[in-house]
Write a protein that holds these residues in place. Sequence first.
Motif, PDB file in Angstrom:
ATOM      1  N   ALA A 174      22.236  -2.537   6.619  1.00 21.37           N
ATOM      2  CA  ALA A 174      22.634  -1.844   7.850  1.00 21.37           C
ATOM      3  C   ALA A 174      22.812  -0.358   7.572  1.00 21.37           C
ATOM      4  CB  ALA A 174      23.936  -2.430   8.395  1.00 21.37           C
ATOM      5  N   LEU A 175      22.065   0.465   8.288  1.00 24.77           N
ATOM      6  CA  LEU A 175      22.247   1.907   8.240  1.00 24.77           C
ATOM      7  C   LEU A 175      23.110   2.305   9.430  1.00 24.77           C
ATOM      8  CD1 LEU A 175      18.604   3.120   7.434  1.00 24.77           C
ATOM      9  CD2 LEU A 175      20.402   2.399   5.852  1.00 24.77           C
ATOM     10  N   VAL A 176      24.151   3.060   9.155  1.00 27.46           N
ATOM     11  CA  VAL A 176      25.087   3.474  10.205  1.00 27.46           C
ATOM     12  C   VAL A 176      25.149   4.994  10.236  1.00 27.46           C
ATOM     13  CG1 VAL A 176      27.446   3.291  11.101  1.00 27.46           C
ATOM     14  CG2 VAL A 176      26.445   1.383   9.809  1.00 27.46           C
ATOM     15  N   ASN A 177      24.926   5.568  11.403  1.00 31.24           N
ATOM     16  CA  ASN A 177      24.966   7.023  11.628  1.00 31.24           C
ATOM     17  C   ASN A 177      23.782   7.766  11.005  1.00 31.24           C
ATOM     18  OD1 ASN A 177      27.426   6.595  12.893  1.00 31.24           O
ATOM     19  ND2 ASN A 177      28.650   7.276  11.148  1.00 31.24           N
ATOM     20  N   ALA A 178      22.784   7.069  10.491  1.00 27.72           N
ATOM     21  CA  ALA A 178      21.640   7.767   9.890  1.00 27.72           C
ATOM     22  C   ALA A 178      20.869   8.577  10.922  1.00 27.72           C
ATOM     23  CB  ALA A 178      20.713   6.765   9.202  1.00 27.72           C
ATOM     24  N   HIS A 179      21.027   8.238  12.186  1.00 26.63           N
ATOM     25  CA  HIS A 179      20.321   8.964  13.239  1.00 26.63           C
ATOM     26  C   HIS A 179      20.907  10.349  13.508  1.00 26.63           C
ATOM     27  CE1 HIS A 179      23.755   7.125  15.213  1.00 26.63           C
ATOM     28  NE2 HIS A 179      23.558   7.873  16.281  1.00 26.63           N
ATOM     29  N   VAL A 180      22.104  10.651  12.932  1.00 25.17           N
ATOM     30  CA  VAL A 180      22.691  11.973  13.187  1.00 25.17           C
ATOM     31  C   VAL A 180      21.836  13.084  12.582  1.00 25.17           C
ATOM     32  CG1 VAL A 180      25.028  11.030  13.309  1.00 25.17           C
ATOM     33  CG2 VAL A 180      24.189  11.937  11.136  1.00 25.17           C
ATOM     34  N   LEU A 181      20.945  12.733  11.670  1.00 26.59           N
ATOM     35  CA  LEU A 181      20.037  13.732  11.112  1.00 26.59           C
ATOM     36  C   LEU A 181      18.967  14.135  12.130  1.00 26.59           C
ATOM     37  CD1 LEU A 181      19.623  12.075   7.617  1.00 26.59           C
ATOM     38  CD2 LEU A 181      20.790  14.232   8.055  1.00 26.59           C
ATOM     39  N   ASP A 182      18.778  13.318  13.163  1.00 27.18           N
ATOM     40  CA  ASP A 182      17.735  13.565  14.160  1.00 27.18           C
ATOM     41  C   ASP A 182      18.266  14.100  15.481  1.00 27.18           C
ATOM     42  OD1 ASP A 182      16.058  12.511  12.310  1.00 27.18           O
ATOM     43  OD2 ASP A 182      15.130  11.050  13.625  1.00 27.18           O
ATOM     44  N   VAL A 183      19.562  13.980  15.716  1.00 28.36           N
ATOM     45  CA  VAL A 183      20.128  14.353  17.012  1.00 28.36           C
ATOM     46  C   VAL A 183      21.236  15.373  16.834  1.00 28.36           C
ATOM     47  CG1 VAL A 183      19.574  12.099  17.995  1.00 28.36           C
ATOM     48  CG2 VAL A 183      21.818  12.463  16.969  1.00 28.36           C
ATOM     49  N   SER A 184      21.662  15.964  17.934  1.00 30.80           N
ATOM     50  CA  SER A 184      22.755  16.937  17.896  1.00 30.80           C
ATOM     51  C   SER A 184      24.079  16.184  17.839  1.00 30.80           C
ATOM     52  CB  SER A 184      22.705  17.832  19.144  1.00 30.80           C
ATOM     53  OG  SER A 184      21.514  18.573  19.167  1.00 30.80           O
ATOM     54  N   ALA A 185      24.548  15.929  16.644  1.00 25.68           N
ATOM     55  CA  ALA A 185      25.797  15.191  16.452  1.00 25.68           C
ATOM     56  C   ALA A 185      26.602  15.866  15.343  1.00 25.68           C
ATOM     57  CB  ALA A 185      25.512  13.742  16.098  1.00 25.68           C
ATOM     58  N   SER A 191      26.617   5.581   6.498  1.00 26.51           N
ATOM     59  CA  SER A 191      26.925   4.394   5.695  1.00 26.51           C
ATOM     60  C   SER A 191      25.697   3.529   5.476  1.00 26.51           C
ATOM     61  CB  SER A 191      27.998   3.546   6.374  1.00 26.51           C
ATOM     62  OG  SER A 191      29.183   4.270   6.596  1.00 26.51           O
ATOM     63  N   VAL A 192      25.685   2.869   4.317  1.00 18.49           N
ATOM     64  CA  VAL A 192      24.681   1.836   4.024  1.00 18.49           C
ATOM     65  C   VAL A 192      25.439   0.584   3.607  1.00 18.49           C
ATOM     66  CG1 VAL A 192      22.710   1.155   2.617  1.00 18.49           C
ATOM     67  CG2 VAL A 192      23.009   3.555   3.251  1.00 18.49           C
ATOM     68  N   HIS A 193      25.216  -0.501   4.333  1.00 18.81           N
ATOM     69  CA  HIS A 193      25.852  -1.785   4.031  1.00 18.81           C
ATOM     70  C   HIS A 193      24.795  -2.774   3.551  1.00 18.81           C
ATOM     71  CE1 HIS A 193      29.729  -0.964   6.242  1.00 18.81           C
ATOM     72  NE2 HIS A 193      28.937  -0.071   6.820  1.00 18.81           N
ATOM     73  N   PHE A 194      25.035  -3.402   2.397  1.00 16.56           N
ATOM     74  CA  PHE A 194      24.183  -4.482   1.920  1.00 16.56           C
ATOM     75  C   PHE A 194      24.860  -5.799   2.271  1.00 16.56           C
ATOM     76  CE2 PHE A 194      23.193  -0.897  -0.893  1.00 16.56           C
ATOM     77  CZ  PHE A 194      21.821  -0.834  -0.735  1.00 16.56           C
ATOM     78  N   GLY A 195      24.167  -6.640   3.041  1.00 17.79           N
ATOM     79  CA  GLY A 195      24.762  -7.871   3.528  1.00 17.79           C
ATOM     80  C   GLY A 195      24.560  -9.050   2.608  1.00 17.79           C
ATOM     81  N   LYS A 196      24.992 -10.197   3.077  1.00 16.13           N
ATOM     82  CA  LYS A 196      24.880 -11.456   2.339  1.00 16.13           C
ATOM     83  C   LYS A 196      23.410 -11.808   2.137  1.00 16.13           C
ATOM     84  CE  LYS A 196      25.527 -16.392   3.177  1.00 16.13           C
ATOM     85  NZ  LYS A 196      26.005 -17.388   4.158  1.00 16.13           N
ATOM     86  N   PRO A 197      22.993 -12.060   0.876  1.00 19.58           N
ATOM     87  CA  PRO A 197      21.579 -12.382   0.613  1.00 19.58           C
ATOM     88  C   PRO A 197      21.178 -13.727   1.208  1.00 19.58           C
ATOM     89  CG  PRO A 197      22.735 -11.714  -1.401  1.00 19.58           C
ATOM     90  CD  PRO A 197      23.783 -11.964  -0.362  1.00 19.58           C
ATOM     91  N   TYR A 198      19.918 -13.799   1.609  1.00 17.28           N
ATOM     92  CA  TYR A 198      19.308 -15.061   2.029  1.00 17.28           C
ATOM     93  C   TYR A 198      18.394 -15.510   0.892  1.00 17.28           C
ATOM     94  CZ  TYR A 198      20.852 -14.534   6.879  1.00 17.28           C
ATOM     95  OH  TYR A 198      21.607 -14.429   8.028  1.00 17.28           O
TER      96      TYR A 198
END
Length: 231
Positions: A174-185, A191-198
Amino acid sequence: MNFVRMIRILPLLPVSWLSCCRIKDKSREARWACTRRWAARVLRWSGIRLHVYGADHLPENCGILFVSNHQGTLDPAVVVCAVPFPVSFVSKKENASIPVLGRWAQAIDTIHFDRSSRSDNIYMFREVIRRLKQKRTLLIFPEGTRSRSQQMQEFHPQALQPGVKARAVIVPVALVNAHVLDVSAVCRDVSVHFGKPYFPETCKEMSPPDLSACIQRDIQAMIASDPLACH
């Protein structure tokens, strides 16, 4: 891309390009290490604070297919900084021609393919399987395009099938807030979240749509639980 942040990183681009040219004949590990250093510089000069969660739980000595949401232009730089070992990307052919970024993508062995071409899709499918069986790590963005928000678009269910066929471990990212590099924010925290492996046994028991839906729900839940998420 956010204009202010673009101005900040412009001075890095020529030197970064030259550095990439110098390492093209180096080992995969050396190319990865150099790419990671430059990705960290880009984020730092952009004023971004990176937070990584769950990397200590990642499996070792196996093929891993990371499945990530896609928020912004510099998502690959964010991922490269967050993953503790070499990772390559699966990306549309057009991205290979992006100045500087395309060159760095080649440096870490990105698989570029034409999504409208049947032969290219077959090549991508087989190449992903081949590399995963070699215990390498790849990342895909099953949405196919940037969302520029915390909301996710539908995954392409078949995008995960090379990982299933190769009996790789599939890890939601999960990438969180990575879009702030593209928008006026004004948000600076990404954040980068690594989840439970499958694991392969679990993936084999699920249909492609069900597996895709489960992973997408996992990613959306990680985004929703991040207290730093900007809206």
